[in-house]
Write a protein that holds these residues in place. Sequence first.
Motif, PDB file in Angstrom:
ATOM      1  N   VAL A   1       0.844  -1.019  -0.260  1.00  0.00           N
ATOM      2  CA  VAL A   1      -0.149   0.365   0.186  1.00  0.00           C
ATOM      3  C   VAL A   1       0.920   1.452  -0.506  1.00  0.00           C
ATOM      4  N   ASN A   2       2.071   1.324   0.931  1.00  0.00           N
ATOM      5  CA  ASN A   2       2.964   2.512   0.778  1.00  0.00           C
ATOM      6  C   ASN A   2       3.698   2.758  -0.379  1.00  0.00           C
ATOM      7  N   ARG A   3       4.235   1.328  -1.373  1.00  0.00           N
ATOM      8  CA  ARG A   3       4.600   1.999  -2.533  1.00  0.00           C
ATOM      9  C   ARG A   3       6.031   1.324  -2.407  1.00  0.00           C
ATOM     10  N   ASP A   4       6.409   0.752  -1.276  1.00  0.00           N
ATOM     11  CA  ASP A   4       7.596   0.080  -0.002  1.00  0.00           C
ATOM     12  C   ASP A   4       8.717  -1.219  -1.216  1.00  0.00           C
ATOM     13  N   PRO A   5       9.440  -0.940  -2.591  1.00  0.00           N
ATOM     14  CA  PRO A   5       9.708  -2.092  -2.879  1.00  0.00           C
ATOM     15  C   PRO A   5      10.459  -2.721  -2.110  1.00  0.00           C
ATOM     16  N   LEU A   6      11.618  -1.917  -1.620  1.00  0.00           N
ATOM     17  CA  LEU A   6      12.845  -2.948  -0.722  1.00  0.00           C
ATOM     18  C   LEU A   6      12.076  -3.168   0.245  1.00  0.00           C
ATOM     19  N   GLY A   7      10.714  -2.156   1.188  1.00  0.00           N
ATOM     20  CA  GLY A   7      10.107  -3.873   2.217  1.00  0.00           C
ATOM     21  C   GLY A   7       9.483  -4.964   1.587  1.00  0.00           C
ATOM     22  N   LEU A   8       9.133  -4.689   1.102  1.00  0.00           N
ATOM     23  CA  LEU A   8       8.686  -5.622  -0.271  1.00  0.00           C
ATOM     24  C   LEU A   8       9.356  -6.779  -0.217  1.00  0.00           C
ATOM     25  N   ALA A   9      10.696  -6.335  -1.308  1.00  0.00           N
ATOM     26  CA  ALA A   9      11.352  -7.213  -1.439  1.00  0.00           C
ATOM     27  C   ALA A   9      11.751  -8.276   0.024  1.00  0.00           C
TER      28      ALA A   9
ATOM     29  N   ALA B   1       7.275  -1.814 -11.758  1.00  0.00           N
ATOM     30  CA  ALA B   1       5.445  -2.693 -11.856  1.00  0.00           C
ATOM     31  C   ALA B   1       4.680  -2.035 -10.766  1.00  0.00           C
ATOM     32  N   PHE B   2       5.113  -1.290 -10.100  1.00  0.00           N
ATOM     33  CA  PHE B   2       4.135   0.048  -9.285  1.00  0.00           C
ATOM     34  C   PHE B   2       4.142   1.663 -10.002  1.00  0.00           C
ATOM     35  N   GLY B   3       4.947   1.797 -11.476  1.00  0.00           N
ATOM     36  CA  GLY B   3       4.826   2.263 -12.261  1.00  0.00           C
ATOM     37  C   GLY B   3       4.874   4.135 -11.931  1.00  0.00           C
ATOM     38  N   ASP B   4       4.294   4.598 -12.009  1.00  0.00           N
ATOM     39  CA  ASP B   4       3.990   5.784 -11.187  1.00  0.00           C
ATOM     40  C   ASP B   4       3.020   6.504 -10.561  1.00  0.00           C
ATOM     41  N   GLY B   5       2.381   5.403  -9.850  1.00  0.00           N
ATOM     42  CA  GLY B   5       1.422   5.530  -8.918  1.00  0.00           C
ATOM     43  C   GLY B   5       0.233   5.997  -9.103  1.00  0.00           C
ATOM     44  N   ARG B   6      -0.250   5.643 -10.437  1.00  0.00           N
ATOM     45  CA  ARG B   6      -1.520   6.641 -10.683  1.00  0.00           C
ATOM     46  C   ARG B   6      -2.523   5.066 -10.736  1.00  0.00           C
ATOM     47  N   ARG B   7      -2.170   3.864 -10.789  1.00  0.00           N
ATOM     48  CA  ARG B   7      -2.693   3.109 -11.861  1.00  0.00           C
ATOM     49  C   ARG B   7      -3.479   2.688 -10.168  1.00  0.00           C
ATOM     50  N   GLN B   8      -4.615   2.082  -9.955  1.00  0.00           N
ATOM     51  CA  GLN B   8      -5.081   1.475  -8.766  1.00  0.00           C
ATOM     52  C   GLN B   8      -4.851   0.257  -8.412  1.00  0.00           C
ATOM     53  N   SER B   9      -4.695  -0.586  -9.157  1.00  0.00           N
ATOM     54  CA  SER B   9      -4.254  -1.718  -9.077  1.00  0.00           C
ATOM     55  C   SER B   9      -2.996  -1.691  -9.758  1.00  0.00           C
ATOM     56  N   ASN B  10      -2.204  -3.475  -9.728  1.00  0.00           N
ATOM     57  CA  ASN B  10      -1.092  -4.118 -10.539  1.00  0.00           C
ATOM     58  C   ASN B  10      -0.141  -5.052 -10.428  1.00  0.00           C
ATOM     59  N   ASP B  11      -0.434  -5.394 -11.256  1.00  0.00           N
ATOM     60  CA  ASP B  11       0.563  -7.148 -10.894  1.00  0.00           C
ATOM     61  C   ASP B  11       1.906  -6.999 -12.058  1.00  0.00           C
ATOM     62  N   PHE B  12       2.522  -7.731 -10.669  1.00  0.00           N
ATOM     63  CA  PHE B  12       4.035  -8.087 -11.399  1.00  0.00           C
ATOM     64  C   PHE B  12       4.272  -8.794 -10.671  1.00  0.00           C
ATOM     65  N   GLN B  13       5.170  -9.783 -11.796  1.00  0.00           N
ATOM     66  CA  GLN B  13       5.743 -10.801 -11.179  1.00  0.00           C
ATOM     67  C   GLN B  13       7.284 -10.625 -11.098  1.00  0.00           C
TER      68      GLN B  13
ATOM     69  N   LEU C   1      18.094  -8.133  -3.666  1.00  0.00           N
ATOM     70  CA  LEU C   1      16.828  -8.336  -2.921  1.00  0.00           C
ATOM     71  C   LEU C   1      16.733  -6.633  -3.543  1.00  0.00           C
ATOM     72  N   HIS C   2      17.747  -5.520  -3.525  1.00  0.00           N
ATOM     73  CA  HIS C   2      17.883  -5.033  -4.698  1.00  0.00           C
ATOM     74  C   HIS C   2      17.452  -4.843  -6.249  1.00  0.00           C
ATOM     75  N   ALA C   3      17.614  -5.773  -6.744  1.00  0.00           N
ATOM     76  CA  ALA C   3      17.481  -6.312  -7.891  1.00  0.00           C
ATOM     77  C   ALA C   3      15.730  -6.622  -7.236  1.00  0.00           C
ATOM     78  N   VAL C   4      15.499  -7.178  -6.914  1.00  0.00           N
ATOM     79  CA  VAL C   4      13.643  -7.866  -6.608  1.00  0.00           C
ATOM     80  C   VAL C   4      12.670  -5.813  -6.710  1.00  0.00           C
ATOM     81  N   ALA C   5      13.787  -4.836  -5.554  1.00  0.00           N
ATOM     82  CA  ALA C   5      12.872  -4.108  -5.122  1.00  0.00           C
ATOM     83  C   ALA C   5      13.612  -2.947  -6.999  1.00  0.00           C
ATOM     84  N   THR C   6      13.782  -2.670  -7.493  1.00  0.00           N
ATOM     85  CA  THR C   6      13.949  -2.601  -9.352  1.00  0.00           C
ATOM     86  C   THR C   6      13.042  -3.306 -10.092  1.00  0.00           C
ATOM     87  N   ALA C   7      12.730  -4.116  -9.694  1.00  0.00           N
ATOM     88  CA  ALA C   7      11.769  -5.070 -10.151  1.00  0.00           C
ATOM     89  C   ALA C   7      10.436  -4.470 -10.119  1.00  0.00           C
ATOM     90  N   LEU C   8      10.230  -4.033  -8.726  1.00  0.00           N
ATOM     91  CA  LEU C   8       8.619  -3.780  -8.211  1.00  0.00           C
ATOM     92  C   LEU C   8       8.557  -2.523  -8.620  1.00  0.00           C
TER      93      LEU C   8
END
Length: 238
Positions: free
Chosen positions: A192-200, A225-237, A215-222
């Motif tokens: 929800v907070n769009r925290d990629p490193l925390g999520l990784a 995937a988060f994009g610019d934050g304007r989308r209501q939902s995200n799908d990422f792998q 994990l930094h590479a995972v965070a970069t990929a996330l």
Amino acid sequence: AHLHSGELVAIKVQRPGMAPLLTLDALLFNMIGGQLKRFAKARKDLLVAVNEIVRHMFDEIDYVLEGKNAERFAILYSQGSGGEGRTSIKVPKVYWTYTRKSILALEWIDGIKLTDAERISKANLNRKKMIDEGLYCSLRQLLEDGFFHADPHPGNLVATEDGSLAYFDFGMMGDIPRHYRVGLIQMLVHYVNRDPLGLANDFHSLGFVPEGTDLHAVATALSVAFGDGRRQSNDFQV
């Protein structure tokens, strides 16, 4: 069926010979899993997954265990629910006098399939309240108590005429240890907070990514995937 007392019950009778058939299935699963691990370079935890499937297969044909699961589910999620502004969760009563390992006697509960929009409309049920109650119950199962119904398809979850939700079929249940429940909550917060490193880091602590992963590479990929934050939902792998 009807009991001598006149109560209407649902009787679940196991097909004869299920245990030998499942034993054969279990042997075949292990043979196939072993061959895949050996020749297809499958993930090393494949046999662990196979063994988990087999364990649940045998749990599902133990109707005494299913009855105990139903009572535990009722204590956790049915009792005390149904307060103001909230529908209730119903679980059929188990009649232990008539229950054995291969026979299960349960209270009969009339219900409407959640996919039957026409009957739900005719019954004037509040769909939003039922959705809220179902979501609330699901979150409690996954994040608060950890004891969850692992097969809540439309045949096992119905709406009653008074707007309650009734759960059936407690043969396939699961327990989430506290460590994982806390990890799932942290993962939701970081998402929800769009925290990629925390999520990784959450993915790592929950075992979603193997040891030694950058994990930094995972965070970069996330982050991508988060994009610019304007989308209501995200799908990422990952």
